[in-house]
Design an enzyme around this catalytic site. Structure first.
Site, PDB file in Angstrom:
ATOM      1  N   SER A 139       0.863  -1.193   0.000  1.00  0.00           N
ATOM      2  CA  SER A 139       0.000   0.000   0.000  1.00  0.00           C
ATOM      3  C   SER A 139       0.889   1.228   0.000  1.00  0.00           C
ATOM      4  O   SER A 139       2.054   1.169   0.428  1.00  0.00           O
ATOM      5  CB  SER A 139      -0.861   0.004   1.267  1.00  0.00           C
ATOM      6  OG  SER A 139      -1.544   1.230   1.404  1.00  0.00           O
ATOM      7  N   TYR A 152      -2.296  -0.900  10.871  1.00  0.00           N
ATOM      8  CA  TYR A 152      -2.430  -1.239   9.441  1.00  0.00           C
ATOM      9  C   TYR A 152      -1.236  -0.719   8.647  1.00  0.00           C
ATOM     10  O   TYR A 152      -0.642  -1.461   7.851  1.00  0.00           O
ATOM     11  CB  TYR A 152      -3.734  -0.666   8.887  1.00  0.00           C
ATOM     12  CG  TYR A 152      -3.872  -0.875   7.394  1.00  0.00           C
ATOM     13  CD1 TYR A 152      -4.200  -2.131   6.880  1.00  0.00           C
ATOM     14  CD2 TYR A 152      -3.636   0.167   6.493  1.00  0.00           C
ATOM     15  CE1 TYR A 152      -4.299  -2.343   5.503  1.00  0.00           C
ATOM     16  CE2 TYR A 152      -3.738  -0.031   5.125  1.00  0.00           C
ATOM     17  CZ  TYR A 152      -4.069  -1.286   4.635  1.00  0.00           C
ATOM     18  OH  TYR A 152      -4.151  -1.486   3.268  1.00  0.00           O
TER      19      TYR A 152
HETATM   20  N1  LIG Z   1      -8.801  -0.399  -0.781  1.00  0.00           N
HETATM   21  C1  LIG Z   1      -7.731   0.330  -0.515  1.00  0.00           C
HETATM   22  O1  LIG Z   1      -7.811   1.561  -0.348  1.00  0.00           O
HETATM   23  C2  LIG Z   1      -6.374  -0.308  -0.469  1.00  0.00           C
HETATM   24  C3  LIG Z   1      -5.253   0.529  -0.633  1.00  0.00           C
HETATM   25  C4  LIG Z   1      -3.990  -0.055  -0.571  1.00  0.00           C
HETATM   26  C5  LIG Z   1      -3.844  -1.408  -0.358  1.00  0.00           C
HETATM   27  N2  LIG Z   1      -4.956  -2.186  -0.184  1.00  0.00           N
HETATM   28  C6  LIG Z   1      -4.725  -3.618   0.051  1.00  0.00           C
HETATM   29  O2  LIG Z   1      -5.307  -4.343  -1.024  1.00  0.00           O
HETATM   30  C7  LIG Z   1      -5.624  -5.669  -0.586  1.00  0.00           C
HETATM   31  C8  LIG Z   1      -7.032  -6.003  -1.019  1.00  0.00           C
HETATM   32  O3  LIG Z   1      -7.926  -5.120  -0.360  1.00  0.00           O
HETATM   33  P1  LIG Z   1      -9.263  -4.579  -1.034  1.00  0.00           P
HETATM   34  O4  LIG Z   1      -9.253  -3.123  -0.918  1.00  0.00           O
HETATM   35  O5  LIG Z   1      -9.472  -5.208  -2.337  1.00  0.00           O
HETATM   36  O6  LIG Z   1     -10.314  -5.093   0.058  1.00  0.00           O
HETATM   37  P2  LIG Z   1     -11.549  -6.110  -0.005  1.00  0.00           P
HETATM   38  O7  LIG Z   1     -12.412  -5.760  -1.170  1.00  0.00           O
HETATM   39  O8  LIG Z   1     -12.118  -6.080   1.353  1.00  0.00           O
HETATM   40  O9  LIG Z   1     -10.869  -7.518  -0.308  1.00  0.00           O
HETATM   41  C9  LIG Z   1     -10.154  -8.243   0.655  1.00  0.00           C
HETATM   42  C10 LIG Z   1     -10.059  -9.689   0.191  1.00  0.00           C
HETATM   43  O10 LIG Z   1      -9.300 -10.424   1.156  1.00  0.00           O
HETATM   44  C11 LIG Z   1     -10.060 -11.553   1.593  1.00  0.00           C
HETATM   45  N3  LIG Z   1      -9.736 -11.841   2.979  1.00  0.00           N
HETATM   46  C12 LIG Z   1      -9.745 -10.989   4.037  1.00  0.00           C
HETATM   47  N4  LIG Z   1      -9.431 -11.624   5.165  1.00  0.00           N
HETATM   48  C13 LIG Z   1      -9.199 -12.920   4.821  1.00  0.00           C
HETATM   49  C14 LIG Z   1      -8.868 -14.091   5.561  1.00  0.00           C
HETATM   50  N5  LIG Z   1      -8.698 -14.071   6.894  1.00  0.00           N
HETATM   51  N6  LIG Z   1      -8.713 -15.249   4.891  1.00  0.00           N
HETATM   52  C15 LIG Z   1      -8.895 -15.305   3.548  1.00  0.00           C
HETATM   53  N7  LIG Z   1      -9.218 -14.243   2.810  1.00  0.00           N
HETATM   54  C16 LIG Z   1      -9.386 -13.065   3.432  1.00  0.00           C
HETATM   55  C17 LIG Z   1     -11.521 -11.115   1.398  1.00  0.00           C
HETATM   56  O11 LIG Z   1     -12.431 -12.187   1.252  1.00  0.00           O
HETATM   57  P3  LIG Z   1     -13.326 -12.771   2.479  1.00  0.00           P
HETATM   58  O12 LIG Z   1     -13.844 -11.597   3.247  1.00  0.00           O
HETATM   59  O13 LIG Z   1     -14.379 -13.594   1.816  1.00  0.00           O
HETATM   60  O14 LIG Z   1     -12.392 -13.613   3.264  1.00  0.00           O
HETATM   61  C18 LIG Z   1     -11.414 -10.360   0.078  1.00  0.00           C
HETATM   62  O15 LIG Z   1     -11.426 -11.249  -1.008  1.00  0.00           O
HETATM   63  C19 LIG Z   1      -5.407  -5.679   0.918  1.00  0.00           C
HETATM   64  O16 LIG Z   1      -4.161  -6.263   1.217  1.00  0.00           O
HETATM   65  C20 LIG Z   1      -5.389  -4.195   1.284  1.00  0.00           C
HETATM   66  O17 LIG Z   1      -4.634  -3.951   2.430  1.00  0.00           O
HETATM   67  C21 LIG Z   1      -6.209  -1.672  -0.244  1.00  0.00           C
END
Ligand SMILES: NC(=O)c1ccc[n+]([C@@H]2O[C@H](COP(=O)([O-])OP(=O)(O)OC[C@H]3O[C@@H](n4cnc5c(N)ncnc54)[C@H](OP(=O)(O)O)[C@@H]3O)[C@@H](O)[C@H]2O)c1
Length: 259
Positions: A139, A152
């Site tokens: 991130s 985080y």
């Molecule tokens: N959105 C942002 O602003 C942003 C910015 C920078 C980086 N990121 C990073 O991008 C990545 C993806 O995030 P996103 O924004 O796409 O969020 P998201 O839509 O909430 O997706 C998170 C994914 O991780 C899975 N997950 C979470 N906990 C888990 C567990 N214990 N076991 C297995 N699967 C799990 C979720 O599925 P289930 O809930 O079904 O398990 C979902 O598929 C993360 O690492 C986040 O830190 C996000």
């Protein structure tokens, strides 16, 4: 032969968009997440659209032993991972000392322990074969201290640092490692992390998860070490190098505090 991509957190947000980007280019997929219905919906949509093989492995990666169980399941099913997208992650917005200790523990397991152990095990398999690509989803938060999301931001600093080190260490083995570092992106993460309460994102137009995924894919294919989608995020990551960390922490606190 068609290559296989393993994506943790492939059921939603950035991971789901990455699944689409790889599917469009004919890769077979293995998707891991907890929610069986969402995994099934993504599998059905991508199979129908692109005629690829999508395997879903419902698993709570935050449970002790889960990374090892995932690698065992892949071995039992004869899956060879050509590309590994280490993406699953959760966030927690708010006062650190009021944070729910159980959620904090789950976040550290999901964002730090899981990507570390999976990179160790799958990285070793790739090194043995002399080829492979790893995309670690870090991130923009990984570049700075982040009051109001202190835990985080620290987890993402771990992922970024580990990726940069591994990109050097694994290069002689034919394995590339890329850290994808998006700024705030429109995904369900905003709500689940509580970040929608922050001044940083409230009422702002956020970056699209599809653009993040396409940027990450291109960077991975070029073997780039760090990929930061968007001019604004790139400028922030570059600019803060010239400021004392104590200033950066105060600036982030001001930008990201509760509304
Ligand atoms: N959105 C942002 O602003 C942003 C910015 C920078 C980086 N990121 C990073 O991008 C990545 C993806 O995030 P996103 O924004 O796409 O969020 P998201 O839509 O909430 O997706 C998170 C994914 O991780 C899975 N997950 C979470 N906990 C888990 C567990 N214990 N076991 C297995 N699967 C799990 C979720 O599925 P289930 O809930 O079904 O398990 C979902 O598929 C993360 O690492 C986040 O830190 C996000």
């Amino acid at each position: 032969m068609q290559e296989t991509v393993l994506i943790t957190g492939g059921s939603s947000g950035i991971g789901m968009e990455l699944a689409g980007v790889f599917a469009k280019r004919g890769y077979n997929l293995v998707l891991v997440a907890r929610n069986v219905d969402r995994l099934g919906a993504v599998r059905d949509a991508l199979t129908a659209a692109y005629g690829i093989v999508v395997t879903v492995l419902p698993l709570d990666l935050a449970m002790p032993g889960a990374p090892e169980a995932l690698v065992d399941a892949l071995r039992e099913q004869g899956v060879v991972v050509d590309v590994f997208v280490n993406n699953a992650g959760i966030g927690m917005y708010g006062s650190f000392i009021d944070a729910d200790p159980e959620k904090l523990r789950a976040m550290v397991r999901t964002n730090v322990m899981v990507p570390t152990m999976l990179a160790r095990m799958i990285g070793a398999q790739m090194a043995d074969r002399g080829r492979g690509k790893v995309l670690n989803v870090a991130s923009l938060a990984g570049f700075m201290p982040g009051p109001w999301m202190a835990g985080y931001y620290a987890t993402k600093a771990h992922v970024l640092s580990m990726s940069e080190a591994l990109s050097v260490e694994l290069a002689p083995h034919g394995v590339t490692v890329t850290a994808l570092c998006p700024g705030p992106t429109a995904t369900p993460f905003m709500k689940s992390s509580g970040m929608e309460r922050s001044k940083l994102v409230a009422g702002r137009k956020l970056y699209s998860a599809k653009k993040v995924a396409e940027h990450g894919y291109r960077a991975l294919m070029r073997g780039k070490r760090v990929a930061i989608p968007g001019v604004r995020a790139k400028a922030i990551a570059f600019g803060i190098r010239f400021l004392p960390r104590s200033w950066v922490a105060r600036l982030v606190s001001r930008a990201q505090g509760p509304r």
